[in-house]
Design an enzyme around this catalytic site. Sequence first.
Site, PDB file in Angstrom:
ATOM      1  N   ARG A   1       0.828  -1.204   0.000  1.00 55.68           N
ATOM      2  CA  ARG A   1       0.000   0.000   0.000  1.00 55.68           C
ATOM      3  C   ARG A   1       0.864   1.257   0.000  1.00 55.68           C
ATOM      4  O   ARG A   1       0.512   2.270  -0.615  1.00 55.68           O
ATOM      5  CB  ARG A   1      -0.951  -0.011   1.194  1.00 55.68           C
ATOM      6  CG  ARG A   1      -1.898   1.183   1.187  1.00 55.68           C
ATOM      7  CD  ARG A   1      -2.960   1.098   2.269  1.00 55.68           C
ATOM      8  NE  ARG A   1      -4.005   0.156   1.913  1.00 55.68           N
ATOM      9  CZ  ARG A   1      -4.255  -0.972   2.549  1.00 55.68           C
ATOM     10  NH1 ARG A   1      -3.521  -1.289   3.606  1.00 55.68           N
ATOM     11  NH2 ARG A   1      -5.218  -1.779   2.167  1.00 55.68           N
ATOM     12  N   ALA A   2       1.994   1.231   0.694  1.00 57.41           N
ATOM     13  CA  ALA A   2       2.859   2.401   0.749  1.00 57.41           C
ATOM     14  C   ALA A   2       3.355   2.788  -0.639  1.00 57.41           C
ATOM     15  O   ALA A   2       3.405   3.982  -0.987  1.00 57.41           O
ATOM     16  CB  ALA A   2       4.045   2.140   1.680  1.00 57.41           C
TER      17      ALA A   2
END
Length: 664
Positions: free
Chosen positions: A276-277
């Site tokens: 997700r980062a």
Amino acid sequence: MSTPFPFTAVVGQDDLRLALLLNAVSPAVGGVLVRGEKGTAKSTAVRALSALLPTVDVVAGCRFSCDPAEPDPACPDGPHHPPGAFESRPARMVELPVGASEDRLVGALDIERALAEGVKAFEPGLLADAHRGILYVDEVNLLHDHLVDLLLDAAAMGASYVEREGVSVRHAARFLLVGTMNPEEGELRPQLLDRFGLTVEVAASREPDLRVEVVRRRLAYDDDPAGFTARWADEEAAVRQRIVAARELLPSVRLGDGALRQIAATCAAFEVDGMRADIVMARTATALAAWAGRTVVLAEDVRQAALLALPHRRRRNPFDAPGLDEDRLDETLAEFSGQDESDDDPDPDGPGGGGGRPAPEDGGPQGGDTGARPEAGEDGEPQAAGAGEQSPVRAAEPFRTKALSVPGIGEGAAGRRSRARTEHGRTTGARRPRGALTKLHLAATVRAAAPHQRARGRSGPGLVVRRDDLRQAAREGREGNLVLFVVDASGSMAARQRMSAVKGAVLSLLLDAYQRRDKVGLVTFRGSAAEVALPPTSSVDAAAARLESLPTGGRTPLAAGLLKAHDVLRVERLRDPARRALVVVVTDGRATGGPEPVALAGRAARLFAADGLASVVVDCESGPVRLGLAGQLAGELGGTAVTLDELRADSIAGLVKDVQRRAA
């Protein structure tokens, strides 16, 4: 984006302003978490964003804000057939109160109409109101776990589901999630923390001139709100136009392979979990380029995106402070920029020299441990009573502890420690509802209504149900408790290895309290008195910090420590009567401070037993000869005693003791 304060008066407000604007440009960034001390205008800045968002087109009369161009085929108010009547309105900012009920968040079914008329009468909740707008949660770290779970589900799926007693409703719920919090009041669950795309830290400036300007503008706003707003109207309109222009430019922004490699390398270098980062950084860098009026993502965009998207994702445990090593970030970006490293970084200890990366960690505990913290008793013996204060020692490595709980069934705040009557959990029975019905017990309701059907004139297949027939489901779940640590910091505990083990045990219990959503407090005693090192709080991080800096030495005023803890609990019962307490006394049981110390400690301990307070004594006595004083103290407290070894969840000694206790 006008607000009645100068942004420069609050450290980090420029980052906050940028993070909010980037989400306005690209809602796919995923929202903002604002961390900071109280009184730094966090809420003011967030509320100012709603006035800058462009208007949205919605289907006329739809309670779920469906887009007329692409209406939700499963909308409860549908079906909507484009093109149809629509209306334009400002984007909503919906505020979720910390104490909101589940029904208020996701909506509620009219159970009476569902039973009596067989219709789905659904009242939308805040998730429906926030669709295509902003969902704002002030003090998001204090939000109840069951509401956090619902938010996580909606944020992950872009939809909200309400299912009760065979009736199911689904509607779209895509919103910009913005939360504010004061870290002193506790941290967020990692799952929810990761759902926020960006995070910023804010703190009040210590510059007097800036603080004066804040007060001046605030007073001017209070005196003439309309005039103050008009004064900033032109700047606000300019920002709104810039947002619209950036949104139009966004699809044309190109994220090249070089920028993508920098993003991937940065996320890998800082060891963030999952992917997700990387996605959030890519979206943020693209939004930054569009905000700047460019169609190409530059290295400076990637760097700024990392500073906003990674700090809250690199925490390895609850006690790691969020943040980012900017030197290491620059080294990583330079390494993957395609430039010659010898020109950019002549330092042999840089990323190519092998020593640059671990330097920030290696210079801490190991470097400062030689000579900086003298041991309490170099010969390994406990320090004599009355000896002076010793420097703090580091805690031993934490471990997984066995489960400690409060006996009986409570009715406190939702958590994961002790049994409690809650709105969530397994159904254990039925009762008449107190106020609005929230969880229907269908079988009990039918049983209550069945005997009266002939008297009520039932003639058809339906069941005639009245208000008095409805039964609320009684449920049992888990609650969070107040875990009050009473720690002996006297000279008898001051031998270096011993105190290190004690701190490691308390740190382990603090980690357990964090996971179980407890409040914690810390009372220490040594010398001639006791003190409240940390009043009861939801910030387990604060308790860990106080524990780390805890000095030792002096006599053992055990009675003073117990009496101080009893006073803390008495006051806390008045503040939060529903929250039950668990007292954890960490000591070897010795009492050497004050007149008749042993007798006085016994009388103080019996106060806990008289009040029915749950307690556990962690016996820290060591060596071949043991007096068993901690066990005697546990008996007078009306609690149990465990050794440091038995406290471990995987301890063989603890398992044997549990078996023997059950057999007895």
